[in-house]
Design an enzyme around this catalytic site. Structure first.
Site, PDB file in Angstrom:
ATOM      1  N   ASP A 280      49.864  22.350 -19.307  1.00 55.57           N
ATOM      2  CA  ASP A 280      48.722  23.213 -18.965  1.00 55.57           C
ATOM      3  C   ASP A 280      48.921  24.542 -19.685  1.00 55.57           C
ATOM      4  OD1 ASP A 280      46.416  24.198 -17.924  1.00 55.57           O
ATOM      5  OD2 ASP A 280      47.025  24.031 -15.822  1.00 55.57           O
ATOM      6  N   VAL A 281      48.525  24.551 -20.957  1.00 56.16           N
ATOM      7  CA  VAL A 281      48.792  25.710 -21.816  1.00 56.16           C
ATOM      8  C   VAL A 281      47.523  26.519 -22.077  1.00 56.16           C
ATOM      9  CG1 VAL A 281      50.774  24.576 -22.884  1.00 56.16           C
ATOM     10  CG2 VAL A 281      48.532  24.362 -23.977  1.00 56.16           C
ATOM     11  N   LYS A 282      46.364  25.924 -21.881  1.00 56.74           N
ATOM     12  CA  LYS A 282      45.075  26.622 -22.079  1.00 56.74           C
ATOM     13  C   LYS A 282      45.082  27.463 -23.347  1.00 56.74           C
ATOM     14  CE  LYS A 282      43.759  26.704 -17.161  1.00 56.74           C
ATOM     15  NZ  LYS A 282      45.021  26.310 -16.501  1.00 56.74           N
ATOM     16  N   ARG A 283      45.481  26.864 -24.463  1.00 57.13           N
ATOM     17  CA  ARG A 283      45.456  27.579 -25.720  1.00 57.13           C
ATOM     18  C   ARG A 283      44.067  27.505 -26.324  1.00 57.13           C
ATOM     19  NH1 ARG A 283      49.683  29.362 -23.498  1.00 57.13           N
ATOM     20  NH2 ARG A 283      51.667  29.372 -24.592  1.00 57.13           N
TER      21      ARG A 283
ATOM     22  N   ASP B  54      43.794  32.300 -18.105  1.00 55.95           N
ATOM     23  CA  ASP B  54      44.036  31.451 -16.944  1.00 55.95           C
ATOM     24  C   ASP B  54      43.638  32.258 -15.723  1.00 55.95           C
ATOM     25  OD1 ASP B  54      45.165  29.434 -15.145  1.00 55.95           O
ATOM     26  OD2 ASP B  54      46.284  28.742 -16.869  1.00 55.95           O
TER      27      ASP B  54
END
Lengths: 290, 290
Positions: free
Chosen positions: A97-100, B102
């Site tokens: 879960d890096v949301k890059r 996030d």
């Protein structure tokens, strides 16, 4: 090559619940007696070593959020790689879960490392296809899974994601349609694409609607438990085989105890059992998408 | 406490051009003779040590993109911290181009580390205010700068950012208006907020329009040079004092040479000089926003 989505589908068809445990290792929520006196990164790895066997026995997928590692600098990044490796070694499918979200060669740099460390990753849609393309290349060449943020679980998700962009369609709808297009060439033998979508379990009404826009996408559904989402409200996300969605719970499982609890691992095991038991509410009716 | 925006304004008012050098250290674009045989992370730090003095003599700001560090794992993350420290020690204002996004405690974890390593950071807007709030806290308490992605420089920026969300307003416009609201309580003595916006220098028409929606925001303008943006098209971004926008160039300065060039540092110095000389095209007319 077995892709991420094929491995996930096989585990669910083999009898595992479509459940994912999120790993958000806040230091103040770790067991107080575990690796006391060690560094932050060491304490996180020690915690993972304790909980991973029980997680791997119970669910098919594990979702560490890199923010809680990265905040400890290089040692934290190293711990992230270690925890992902331990989880894969234990048989879990790992969703980083890096949301890059960046463009061109920058996005490629992110894809290179994160598609190597984990089996799947989460990415931001705001930059459009340029930001996702390098991840699609890794989906094609390495079987990596890609979950694009579509409708997030947080309260202010509505701020932009609900803006109406024409014909009663919201921004989240438009992103969902784009995700369907991006993933069209990457569909596996179960009918699902390597390009999935993050849809908060906190929005069951939107979920039903987005499911119809995302007919070939695995939906990653965070927000069950502490954030208020309930498994029994998520039936519309699954197809008749029980495929197509993966429900993720973080705090409710791995922060279900107080740091002073001596029986914290028993509590985690009980929380895991309760999490998967919650899926009984889905069957029947495990409805196909409407 | 001097905030990021105040320090930036003082440098520009003191005579420096509102220019920022982006640092995207691709290994295949580093000088071949520099630290040959060393690790990737060591080569990047060695390159930074060579170029930072010239950069610090010429421009006020430096923007490393963490993707090109992170792709080397923990050692890369360590190199990112080192390069940021070296740049700050050289007197540069450091904008960490991290594009994190996030929610809740996760966003706080990102803010804690990235607002400590750099003077300012870039963030994604898709999650709404929840994703930005923890960074605003560091703006308030530590003077950190926050640049929210509004209209990015890449070709597919149009895919979602140009969607019309009502009254002829685009999604980028809506994000711009939100940025103005988020920054309202964080305005410095020059009239600028801690909450700025990333607007690609590749979109001069949109830039003029977005300037009017972002009256108190510093605009970070990447995309000059290799991506096609031209400084002479950016006059509308600046106020009459020459404040309010920071033009960033990456490849055109630090990838202006071939890895085999022995005179690569001379070439970098020439490219830096050409970059700042390009600002002459702005004055006059350095127009206030229209």
């Amino acid at each position: 090559m077995m892709t991420f989505t094929e491995r996930l589908a096989e585990r669910v068809l083999g009898g595992m619940r479509p459940a994912c445990v999120g790993f958000d290792p806040r230091l103040d929520a770790l067991p107080g007696t575990l690796a006391a006196g060690a560094s932050a990164a060491e304490r996180i790895v020690a915690f993972a070593r304790e909980v991973l066997p029980a997680i791997a026995r119970t669910v098919p997928a594990f979702k560490p959020n890199i923010a809680f590692f990265e905040c400890h600098g290089a040692a934290g990044f190293d711990a992230y790689e270690t925890v992902c490796r331990l989880a894969r070694d234990a048989g879990l499918l790992v969703i980083g879960d890096v949301k890059r979200g960046d463009i061109g060669s920058t996005a490629r740099a992110y894809a290179e490392i994160h598609c190597a460390i984990a089996d799947a990753v989460t990415v931001h849609p705001y930059l459009g296809r340029d930001g996702v393309d390098p991840f699609l290349e890794f989906a094609r060449s390495k079987g990596c899974g890609v979950f694009v943020l579509v409708r997030t679980s947080n309260p202010s998700a509505t701020e932009f994601q609900d803006l109406v962009v024409g014909d009663g369609e919201t921004l989240a709808d438009a992103v969902a349609s784009a995700v369907t297009g991006w993933g069209r060439e990457l569909v596996d033998r179960f009918g699902y694409s390597a390009v999935g979508a993050v849809v908060g379990a906190t929005w069951p009404t939107e979920l039903r609607h987005l499911r119809s826009r995302l007919p070939q996408a695995w939906l990653l559904l965070p927000g069950v438990g502490a954030q208020g989402g309930r498994i029994e409200d998520l039936a519309a996300a699954f197809d008749a085989r029980g495929l197509g969605a993966l429900v993720s719970q973080s705090r409710g499982v791995l922060q279900c105890f107080s740091p002073t609890d001596r029986d914290w691992l028993d509590r985690v095991e009980s929380a895991l059992a309760a999490f998967v038991a919650g899926f009984a509410a889905l069957s029947p009716p495990r409805c196909p998408p409407t």
